[in-house]
Design an enzyme around this catalytic site. Structure first.
Site, short mmCIF file in Angstrom:
data_model
loop_
_atom_site.label_atom_id
_atom_site.label_comp_id
_atom_site.label_asym_id
_atom_site.label_seq_id
_atom_site.Cartn_x
_atom_site.Cartn_y
_atom_site.Cartn_z
N HIS A 11 -12.00 8.72 -1.24
CA HIS A 11 -10.83 7.90 -0.92
C HIS A 11 -9.74 8.71 -0.21
O HIS A 11 -8.57 8.34 -0.21
CB HIS A 11 -10.28 7.29 -2.21
CG HIS A 11 -9.40 6.10 -2.01
ND1 HIS A 11 -8.04 6.12 -2.27
CD2 HIS A 11 -9.66 4.85 -1.58
CE1 HIS A 11 -7.52 4.94 -2.02
NE2 HIS A 11 -8.48 4.14 -1.59
N ASP B 3 -9.42 11.68 -4.31
CA ASP B 3 -8.28 11.47 -3.42
C ASP B 3 -7.60 12.82 -3.19
O ASP B 3 -8.16 13.87 -3.50
CB ASP B 3 -7.32 10.45 -4.02
CG ASP B 3 -6.61 9.62 -2.96
OD1 ASP B 3 -5.73 10.19 -2.27
OD2 ASP B 3 -6.91 8.43 -2.80
N GLU C 105 2.69 0.70 4.46
CA GLU C 105 2.14 2.05 4.35
C GLU C 105 3.27 3.08 4.35
O GLU C 105 4.33 2.85 4.94
CB GLU C 105 1.20 2.35 5.53
CG GLU C 105 0.01 1.42 5.66
CD GLU C 105 -1.09 1.68 4.64
OE1 GLU C 105 -0.96 2.64 3.84
OE2 GLU C 105 -2.08 0.93 4.65
N HIS D 152 0.81 -1.20 0.00
CA HIS D 152 0.00 0.00 0.00
C HIS D 152 0.86 1.27 0.00
O HIS D 152 0.41 2.34 0.40
CB HIS D 152 -0.93 0.00 1.22
CG HIS D 152 -2.26 0.61 0.96
ND1 HIS D 152 -2.73 1.72 1.64
CD2 HIS D 152 -3.25 0.28 0.07
CE1 HIS D 152 -3.93 2.04 1.21
NE2 HIS D 152 -4.27 1.19 0.26
#
Length: 450
Positions: free
Chosen positions: A356, A167, A384, A136
């Site tokens: 998102h 986003d 992440e 991710h």
């Protein structure tokens, strides 16, 4: 100022930071401008293009991006082009689609047979199965430009057709930052035997990567971005952050320090309202201290798993209702803070489009750009990263305010928890699943994985 706030501010102030020039930072405010900038940067790159996203989809927008990458390579054969996506996600079809259907990986292979291997498409496995962790990491690097977004690359993220998925899109020109992001991908993944090329004739299976993968995950738990930086409290800077797992996770730790250091107002963006217990504790402490908290989350109909009533229902379509029930429970518990104006909950909805956004903005100073969903899965399982911008002189406050204003324009502010739909009003198939999950306490397991 409490000792806890002072300690957290010291932590944030003592992070090693990369100085930025205000004229080298820009924010894009729409999905279409993001797509336009992405293609522009691909065309203009002279030395390198590194794209990190969950997936590059086999659809019209994905094809346009991949074609642009191959064209850039033809125009400049020395151009280093690497696309890093999730290993498992690339080798399965969309949820609900026939398993025998073509996957993104088979598409990459088909294109490579025609165009050659000038573009490297690398699959990064996080766990043996996608359910227990995905790649991710986010960020698109073009020479010394970093285009940071939580978006993946397909029709809806790039607003190819009628619908879009909103986003955040920030463009930062800085060689040290770009070098650190590329160096991390090279050192941690590309120069190991734990990843697989997804556009060669034969794709390595996970079993063949297993031993190298074990070493990879061990190393990633203490990995960090390497760069020349400095400790600074008086200039515009950025700090790249990485995290994997619940322990020794520098990104998670920094997120908590932002909560704990905030004195006036914290703004939180998340598409899936399913907060880790540590963040819930920090929120409770924040509200107790009298700090204003603004939460911007997608309405259930703006969730990417939402299934309209006129479409065939699938079990996965229960998730938006589960997230909404989380919001209702949270709002009910914290109604006194809503009444006092300390807690503001905004539900985002724009027709049939989806939401998102992720990130934090604290005291008009610390702005975190990230793909981190601020949920238990991201907290414990997924790879992440994030960029933490420190803006002590509020030099980019105008950009952040404009971004926030555009987001809030499509939100509904909740004044009372009764404004949020209750399970009693949900469709019957959703209601049955949620009641069954609660009866067997399966909702706790689901919340821990999603």
């Amino acid at each position: 100022m409490s000792s806890r706030v002072i300690q957290s501010l010291l932590f944030l102030n003592n992070l090693k930071k990369i100085p930025l020039a205000v004229e080298d930072i820009d924010c894009l405010f729409t999905t279409k401008s993001f797509k336009s900038e992405l293609l522009k940067q691909i065309s203009a790159a002279k030395k390198r293009i590194y794209l990190a996203a969950l997936y590059l989809e086999d659809d019209q927008a994905g094809e346009e991006v991949l074609s642009a990458l191959y064209q850039a390579k033809k125009n400049n054969p020395s151009l280093d082009i690497v696309v890093c996506v999730d290993f498992h996600r690339a080798q399965r079809g969309l949820i609900g689609v026939d398993k025998s259907a073509s996957t993104n990986a088979t598409w990459y292979q088909q294109v490579a047979k025609i165009e050659g291997l000038g573009v490297k498409i690398i699959g990064i496995p996080v766990k043996r199965k996608e359910l227990f962790g995905v790649q991710h990491l986010k960020g698109f690097i073009f020479d010394d430009q970093v285009l940071y977004s939580g978006a993946s690359l397909n029709n809806i993220y790039l607003h190819q057709q009628d619908k879009y998925r909103l986003d955040r899109y920030w463009l930062i020109k800085n060689q040290e930052l770009a070098d650190s992001l590329v160096r991390f991908l090279q050192d941690q993944f590309l120069n190991t035997n734990a990843v697989a090329s997804l556009n060669t004739e034969s794709i390595a299976d996970f079993q063949s990567l297993k031993l190298a993968h074990k070493t990879l995950i061990h190393d990633l738990r203490t990995a960090s971005y390497q760069y020349q930086g400095q400790v600074s409290q008086d200039q515009l800077t950025v700090t790249p952050l990485f995290g994997l797992g619940a322990r020794k996770n520098q990104l998670n730790k920094t997120i908590r320090q932002i909560f704990q250091s905030t004195e006036q107002e914290l703004i939180l963006f998340t598409p899936y309202f399913n907060l880790p217990s540590a963040i819930v504790r920090d929120i409770n402490a924040l509200l107790t201290r009298g700090v204003q908290l603004t939460i911007i989350v997608g309405d259930k109909t703006a969730n990417d798993f939402y299934i309209p009533a006129d479409k065939p229902f699938k079990t996965i379509g229960t998730l938006p209702y589960l997230y909404e029930s989380n919001i209702k429970k949270f709002a009910t518990k914290n109604q006194p803070s809503i009444d006092k104006g300390l807690l503001k909950i905004h539900l985002w909805k724009d027709k049939s489009n989806s939401f998102h956004l992720k990130g934090l903005y604290s005291d008009n100073r610390f702005a975190m750009l990230t793909g981190h969903n601020l949920n238990p899965r991201a907290w414990r399982l997924d790879l992440e990263n994030a960029l933490l911008i420190d803006d002590p002189k509020q030099e980019i406050k105008g950009l952040l305010d404009k971004e926030l204003s555009g987001i809030l324009a499509n939100t509904r502010k909740i004044k009372h928890f009764n404004e949020i739909e209750d399970i009693a009003n949900y469709p019957e198939n959703v209601k049955k699943i949620l009641i069954r999950m609660r009866r067997f306490k399966a909702d706790r397991l689901v919340k821990g994985l999603l």
